[in-house]
Scaffold this active site. Structure first.
Site, PDB file in Angstrom:
ATOM      1  N   TYR A   3      46.557  11.934  79.661  1.00  0.00           N
ATOM      2  CA  TYR A   3      46.827  12.648  78.410  1.00  0.00           C
ATOM      3  C   TYR A   3      45.842  13.778  78.154  1.00  0.00           C
ATOM      4  O   TYR A   3      46.223  14.907  77.823  1.00  0.00           O
ATOM      5  CB  TYR A   3      46.804  11.677  77.216  1.00  0.00           C
ATOM      6  CG  TYR A   3      46.902  12.391  75.895  1.00  0.00           C
ATOM      7  CD1 TYR A   3      48.130  12.775  75.384  1.00  0.00           C
ATOM      8  CD2 TYR A   3      45.762  12.728  75.170  1.00  0.00           C
ATOM      9  CE1 TYR A   3      48.224  13.464  74.193  1.00  0.00           C
ATOM     10  CE2 TYR A   3      45.847  13.417  73.973  1.00  0.00           C
ATOM     11  CZ  TYR A   3      47.080  13.786  73.491  1.00  0.00           C
ATOM     12  OH  TYR A   3      47.165  14.474  72.315  1.00  0.00           O
ATOM     13  N   ASP A  37      54.932   9.106  76.123  1.00  0.00           N
ATOM     14  CA  ASP A  37      55.787   9.732  75.128  1.00  0.00           C
ATOM     15  C   ASP A  37      55.544  11.240  75.037  1.00  0.00           C
ATOM     16  O   ASP A  37      56.466  12.008  74.804  1.00  0.00           O
ATOM     17  CB  ASP A  37      55.549   9.100  73.761  1.00  0.00           C
ATOM     18  CG  ASP A  37      54.071   9.087  73.385  1.00  0.00           C
ATOM     19  OD1 ASP A  37      53.288   8.392  74.077  1.00  0.00           O
ATOM     20  OD2 ASP A  37      53.678   9.768  72.426  1.00  0.00           O
ATOM     21  N   LYS A  40      54.813  -0.005  74.366  1.00  0.00           N
ATOM     22  CA  LYS A  40      54.784   0.705  73.087  1.00  0.00           C
ATOM     23  C   LYS A  40      55.940   1.696  73.035  1.00  0.00           C
ATOM     24  O   LYS A  40      56.040   2.595  73.871  1.00  0.00           O
ATOM     25  CB  LYS A  40      53.463   1.440  72.945  1.00  0.00           C
ATOM     26  CG  LYS A  40      53.325   2.162  71.622  1.00  0.00           C
ATOM     27  CD  LYS A  40      51.922   2.694  71.489  1.00  0.00           C
ATOM     28  CE  LYS A  40      51.742   3.564  70.277  1.00  0.00           C
ATOM     29  NZ  LYS A  40      50.619   4.488  70.488  1.00  0.00           N
TER      30      LYS A  40
END
Ligand code: B12
Ligand code: B12
Ligand SMILES: Cc1ncc(COP(=O)(O)O)c(C=O)c1O
Ligand SMILES: Cc1ncc(COP(=O)(O)O)c(C=O)c1O
Lengths: 524, 244, 524, 244
Positions: C268, C303, C375
């Protein structure tokens, strides 16, 4: 493919019991006529217009005539004999002229006998056949248009309501709804119209929470939607309401103006408008025979029960009512393809498993009536002013509709608990439906209720309760069951209610060529 | 043809119907409903129907209100930044740039401050583009330098200088504590200070910007939500035409 | 029960390729340290506080010390040797006093050798062990509280974000969210914090679109949620963000303050904060070892890819990243139960079958990582200012979560495209989740993707594409793949990015007792 | 303890944030967005963000607006019909009626006009009740005559007379063209005309009624959405106390 694995024997029992429960009522329906049936018959025979000079407002000519006939010689023999006899005797050309003369007090009605009776019956039949042929032409025209323009590409069909009170605004909103995706446009009636014992005339602009159902309003909407159909490339169906004190007449008008669907329930008027049960069953039988002739899909009103009774406790009453509606419809000549049996997503959303229970109920209806174009009604009772929650609930309603293969989806509005729908409500609601159909329309492929799981068990339970209830109804009599509040918790005794005095026992010599021609399918 | 004066439309022309929701720091109950009613009335909604309220915790109540607002919109008074230039095709943009500048037009872009939302500026700059339109990199006669995210103001000023940028395009997406406004003002001031008259054209964009804000931000033009690359390219041509 | 019928051989291949792709990067991670790793180590050893007199604002003491060590003698041997050597040499009692002296220019750091080195290493180990035992105690305390107060009664756990920028307001909103049903509270960081090469100090009140992650803020939130946990009868988990330039330090602080989950992704920071890849992989390895010790569930960030790349085209990159995250996590000592691998509902809702495609992707993750607390992240990219549509979409996201057995559900907000969530947004959003869980929570029982149907095919396709991509990555090298924009379309070359100069090659005599104790599980 | 002056709460005390949606009869585009902005400003929302707009057909645009409203709610000015009587249990109601009237209290209820929504009035009258409270039929000392739906005004007047009703309870749910107001006014006028001073207590109820409307409607009391039977029974006791 069966997902619920219903026992065909239980299903057959349910149908047999429904038929048995309905039988005495069908007998009563056959043995009686009503002012509305007689008016409907004369409307088929061509009477139109209203007495605009009357102090009580526009009273349709057909009411003046039938009331006068009743006064002079009773309706036990039907209106056709005295009316066509009077026409012949007074040498009057049209029914409308006859009505004018009647209003002027110039006509004395009697029940003819012998040759006069035969002549009157024949003349009546000729006139009525003309009306029926108009209905037949409309049906053929509908088929032609559908072939040419096409049916909606998807199931369920999207059913939207307009309710401005003004037919001209209705047309605007209906056109915009159709452009936005609606396949079916229903014009809600003004509150209270169902209790009027006549059908208003002409184009109307001042309804309360709905627009009056009139022949002219039907014509205007159908013509407008014919235009829009061409534009959007699918035949837009138009719906209105038959139920109420004028059920048979409105059915005739719907047939004459090529409506495509009509709300028509065997018990709605009784339960929710306090209309006399006998009156309703007689009227309903005639109106359904008309719909059968016109190829009009009926929409029954089981959804309403769940607004007054609890959707879980009373789930089986919906099934029972669907079975009764089915039987009465078949008896009146309606084939399965025209049976838009109703049911609704009305379980308290706060209940655990509420969505799965909805699926169980919806699937039960689907599998009990595999050929019927079931009408799936949105949440109303548990909608609140929380429009965000309401929009979500409508989404799940839409999903339940596609998961269980419903045929007609009445689009729910987030403002259900607030106002009659706004332009934007309808737009957001259709976008909701479109999302669900598009994103999850084929999810039914992956929906396989677990064997002996919650959904299957619940469906079996409801069917079992329905059979038990039918059993009790067969024992007690359907009319007593209605009197006891079996449906929607409304208690409606058979000798009470609006329109009771419009019911008439048929005499032996009762003549009604319309009923005969509807039964035989004759065109002449 | 629309009329000059209009009102919101719920179900009929002129009914003025609107929907409103908000939370008040008041415990749920009739008094709270009354407070919501009062606020709705102050907003010009009359009659106002408080159709829903529910408690959020002990001290707050959420409301949904429907009703008719008595204000009238005067369309003649509506302020919009009208596009005063024509929408050009990439070919037209290229050919104009080529003819008038005789070199490539240089564009430096990026997200300034701590803003890391590059999707918007990339939608304008990258070949991939937005809403079916190719981004500025696709234009043969434009040279695009995309600095990406979290570029400091000194960095972008320096780079614009070394690249001899004709235009600087900055994106601002995060609006909390007016970060988008403060950052953009800081940048426009820095360019003025560093380069004075020779500063490049300054363009700011982002979903919460109102095109009317250009003067306040000190930039030449502001683009809001839904901007397409073609609009920006056409504006660039228009702006250099003005300069030339 | 497997619904997708994934081929175990293909799955094994995918894992093998992921391990192979990760291997060189793990080697690099082992061969380097970073300023952040060294600071984290000293934080474990007990250094706290900040230099409030410094003109650049509050600079934590640990930064002053590590920067000075680096200046004086480099970090190739780690900070522990020079620091504990200096402590001994200067006869200073605590690290904080050492820091003050450092700031005053009184300390000269060198790399000790021989006995001095052994002494320093030992002293360092003793101090660090004290920190680790605090982490261990917190872990035990968490277990105790969960046993006593209880876990949430349902799965998925409900994960809510607060982001006021002010820790005191955050506490109020978190408490109200927990009371309304949240099981997990995440405090979003101020934008830009991840690019700070130090961890701010103390309670903070002025973040942008989020609140600074500080040890004191962690403490405040954990203490407040301990109170609320008792009140609501379930242990409320607290989450914050490790990723960024201070990943290892924040991981330590999370362990010291009993956070329960932390955002920690292997890529990330590289992709979305343009942090140097090597820096990230080194920091990530240390931070994950810390999380493993602390029993903290990591949340990975797949995500995010779907906000910059297309969720359909890039679906397989999510799978690849999950496999990489899994491998790096295992390598750092994290067991499956702590792998909150991320994925998201980000397909354009206007695409046909979008919902079924979401189900396919979500189910693929579920079946690939059966033991991981996955998640599930809500729609963000395709949310618009149409909050009604957004609320509906969130409802379908929630439904996808329960249908596919997701473990942690990050609650979507109808105002996603508008503002950071309001009090009422959170309330309506939790009501949305609650409706779906309650009404349809067990619908997974009836969800059986058709054999060779759309969902199954799509899942197999994505897995196939993931294997192909892993194959290419093994060939090209993971760092090159990242440089080429494989993930989230972001191109990040290995020698660029923020924090590059904080990376240091370990010398042969590098000493870091923390790493050792994390690897061995030693407590002394 | 709430303060006297409050503002809407979005994310922080005093931020004034509200959400609004409406449709304007204006074609979709920047001008329409500007019109929405203007309306929002007139409602006191400033700054107002038009965060969404989409076309409905050719001539209409739907908007969602967020922003900070500058009005302040003065809680001291909030008008509410405060319940000036205590909530009694059924036993208390029964015992008071028995003691003071020495006969049953007679209640006649129904939906007047063309309104057929009986669920609301049934919720108040029928044993089954509402929200866990039993309806008035459950009260031993009350005699309830529920006339059901679509009762005409003359009918209800006549029946109230023959039953010697102490109180008449009417429900109105349909509000289109103000039907609920007109029907209720017609009824209260009819009772005044027919019975003058000897008229029964008149109570109107329905979800879109505001309790403040009693004088306008010419009735003694108005109950709105969410009313429970206990509130009504307690009011009846209070009202007869006043009369006695
Ligand atoms: C994608 C996204 C991210 C991605 C960004 C990835 C990336 N590389 O860009 C990630 C996941 C990293 C991210 C992180 C965060 N985000 Co974010 N994110 C979004 C999201 C979902 C979509 C934004 C987007 O890509 N829109 C699509 C593009 C095409 O639209 P656009 O930006 O409006 O651009 C168009 C126009 O505005 C214009 N335009 C834009 N810039 C420019 C520049 C020029 C010169 C021109 C001419 C035109 C122009 O043209 C574009 C095309 O039409 C929004 C929510 C939403 N649905 O809007 C939140 C959102 C923007 N994020 C938000 C926040 C707060 C954050 C975080 C701080 C915390 C968090 N909630 O996760 C972090 C930190 C970010 C930081 N430091 O800046 C908030 C901002 C709230 C506010 N108004 O202040 C939003 C609204 C979500 C929310 N409701 O909380 N985010
Ligand atoms: C159930 C229902 C029906 C049923 C009614 C069955 C029956 N026997 O009552 C049926 C299906 C027959 C029906 C028909 C129609 N309905 Co209807 N219906 C509803 C619905 C779904 C629920 C109403 C309800 O039962 N609420 C529950 C009760 C308990 O709440 P309540 O009435 O507010 O009562 C409470 C208080 O207000 C108060 N109260 C109420 N009355 C009284 C009286 C006294 C004395 C006291 C003290 C207190 C009191 O106490 C109650 C308990 O707290 C609403 C939508 C909704 N969700 O609100 C639409 C709604 C009321 N219907 C509406 C309309 C327009 C109709 C129709 C005209 C057309 C249509 N859309 O179907 C027809 C014709 C009806 C007619 N002639 O009146 C509109 C009214 C719009 C408006 N504001 O004008 C609504 C809002 C739906 C909509 N959005 O279009 N409906
Ligand atoms: C079968 C049926 N008929 C008629 C109606 C409407 O009748 P009315 O016009 O009396 O409201 C409904 C109600 O939705 C219905 O379900
Ligand atoms: C794994 C991971 N880490 C960190 C963040 C947030 O980082 P920052 O504080 O840089 O916005 C995110 C974004 O949601 C994330 O997914």
């Amino acid at each position: 493919m069966s997902l619920l694995d219903l026992d065909p024997k239980v299903v057959a029992t349910a149908r047999r019991l429904a038929a048995k429960a309905a039988e005495p009522v069908v007998d009563i329906a056959k043995a009686h006529t009503t002012v509305a049936v007689e008016r409907a018959t004369l409307r088929l025979a061509g009477i139109t217009g209203a007495d605009t000079t009357h102090r009580a407002g526009d009273i349709p000519w057909v009411n003046r005539v039938v009331d006068t006939v009743r006064e002079h010689c009773g309706l036990e023999h039907g209106a056709v004999l005295p009316v066509f006899d009077a026409l012949a005797r007074n040498d009057i050309g049209t029914l409308t002229e006859l009505a004018e003369a009647t209003a002027a007090g110039q006509i004395q009605y009697t029940v003819p006998t012998g040759a006069a009776a035969r002549r009157a019956a024949k003349a009546g039949r000729v006139a009525i056949a003309r009306g029926l042929r108009q209905v037949d032409r409309n049906r053929a025209q509908r088929d032609k248009l559908i072939t040419k323009i096409g049916d909606p590409p998807q199931r369920p069909w999207i059913y939207l309501i307009v309710a401005t009170g003004d037919i001209d605004e209705d047309v605007v909103q209906a056109a915009s709804a159709a452009r936005a995706g609606a396949d079916i446009i229903a014009v809600i009636r003004s509150t209270g119209q169902s209790l009027l014992d006549y059908v208003p005339e002409g184009a109307t602009h001042h309804g309360f929470a709905g627009t009056y159902a009139t022949q002219e309003n039907f014509r205007i909407m159908r013509a407008a939607m014919d235009e829009v159909s061409k534009e959007v490339g699918r035949y837009i169906r138009v719906t209105n309401y038959a139920s109420g004190l004028c059920m048979p007449e409105i059915a005739v008008l719907g047939g004459l103006e090529r409506l495509d669907m009509m709300l028509n329930d065997c018990m709605y008027g009784i339960l929710f408008r306090d209309i006399n049960p006998i009156r309703t069953f007689v009227d309903q039988r005639f109106s359904r025979a008309m719909h059968a002739r016109a190829g009009i899909i009926i929409n029954t009103g089981e959804d309403n029960y769940l607004t007054t009774a609890d959707a879980v406790e009373a789930a089986h009453t919906v099934t029972v009512s669907q079975l009764l509606n089915e039987h009465f419809a078949h008896e009146a000549g309606l084939p399965n393809e025209l049976l838009g049996l109703g049911h609704a997503f009305e379980i308290n959303p706060d209940l655990p498993e509420s969505f799965r229970m909805e699926l169980a109920h919806a699937l039960l209806a689907r599998e009990l009536f595999p050929e019927a174009p079931l009408k799936w009604m949105p949440p109303t009772k548990h909608m609140t002013g929380d429009v965000f929650r309401g929009h979500l609930l409508d989404g799940f309603f839409n999903l339940a509709g596609v998961l269980t293969g419903q045929s007609i989806l009445l689009v729910g509005m987030m403002t259900e608990a607030v106002v009659t729908p706004w332009l934007s409500d309808r737009d957001l609601a259709v976008a909701n439906v479109r999302y669900v159909l598009n994103a999850a329309g084929n999810l039914s492929e992956d929906f396989v209720p677990a064997r002996d799981g919650y959904i299957v068990k619940r469906a079996h339970q409801v069917l079992g309760e329905a059979v038990d209830l039918l059993d009790r109804i067969v024992d007690d009599g359907l009319l007593n069951a209605i009197g006891d509040g079996t449906f929607g918790l409304m208690k409606r005794p058979q000798d009470k209610g609006k329109g009771t005095d419009g019911v008439v026992s048929k005499a032996d010599g009762y003549v009604n060529p319309a009923i005969e021609m509807l039964e035989t399918g004759a065109t002449k | 043809m629309t009329k000059r004066h209009v009102r919101p439309y719920g179900d009929a022309t002129g009914d003025g119907m609107v929907q409103v929701s908000f939370t008040l720091p008041v415990p749920h109950g009739p008094r709270a409903d009354g407070a919501a009613q009062q606020l709705a009335n102050k907003m010009g909604i009359d009659p106002a129907m408080v159709v829903h309220s529910h408690a959020i915790g002990d001290g707050f109540t959420f409301f949904v209100v429907y009703g008719s607002v008595n204000h009238i919109v005067d369309l003649d008074e509506v302020k919009v930044v009208e596009r005063e230039y024509p929408l050009l095709s990439p070919a037209e943009v290229n050919s104009y740039v080529k003819k008038s500048l005789r070199r490539k037009l240089i564009v430096v872009g990026g997200c300034i401050g701590t803003d890391a939302h590059t999707v918007g500026i990339d939608a304008i700059l990258n070949i991939k583009g937005f809403a079916g339109e190719k981004g500025l990199e696709y234009y043969r006669e434009l040279r695009v330098v995309n600095l990406g995210a979290q570029v400091t103001v000194p960095e972008i000023v320096k780079r614009a200088r070394t690249e001899k940028a004709d235009a600087v395009l900055v994106s601002q997406v995060v609006t909390q504590r007016d970060a988008h406004i403060l950052n953009t003002q800081e940048m426009s001031a820095a360019f003025r200070e560093a380069m004075g008259e020779r500063r490049p054209l300054m363009i700011a964009g982002g979903p919460r910007f109102d095109p009317l804000m250009a003067p306040e931000l000190g930039v030449d033009r502001v683009f809001g939500r839904g901007t397409t690359p073609g609009e920006v390219a056409s504006y660039l041509v228009h702006a250099i035409k003005e300069k030339v």
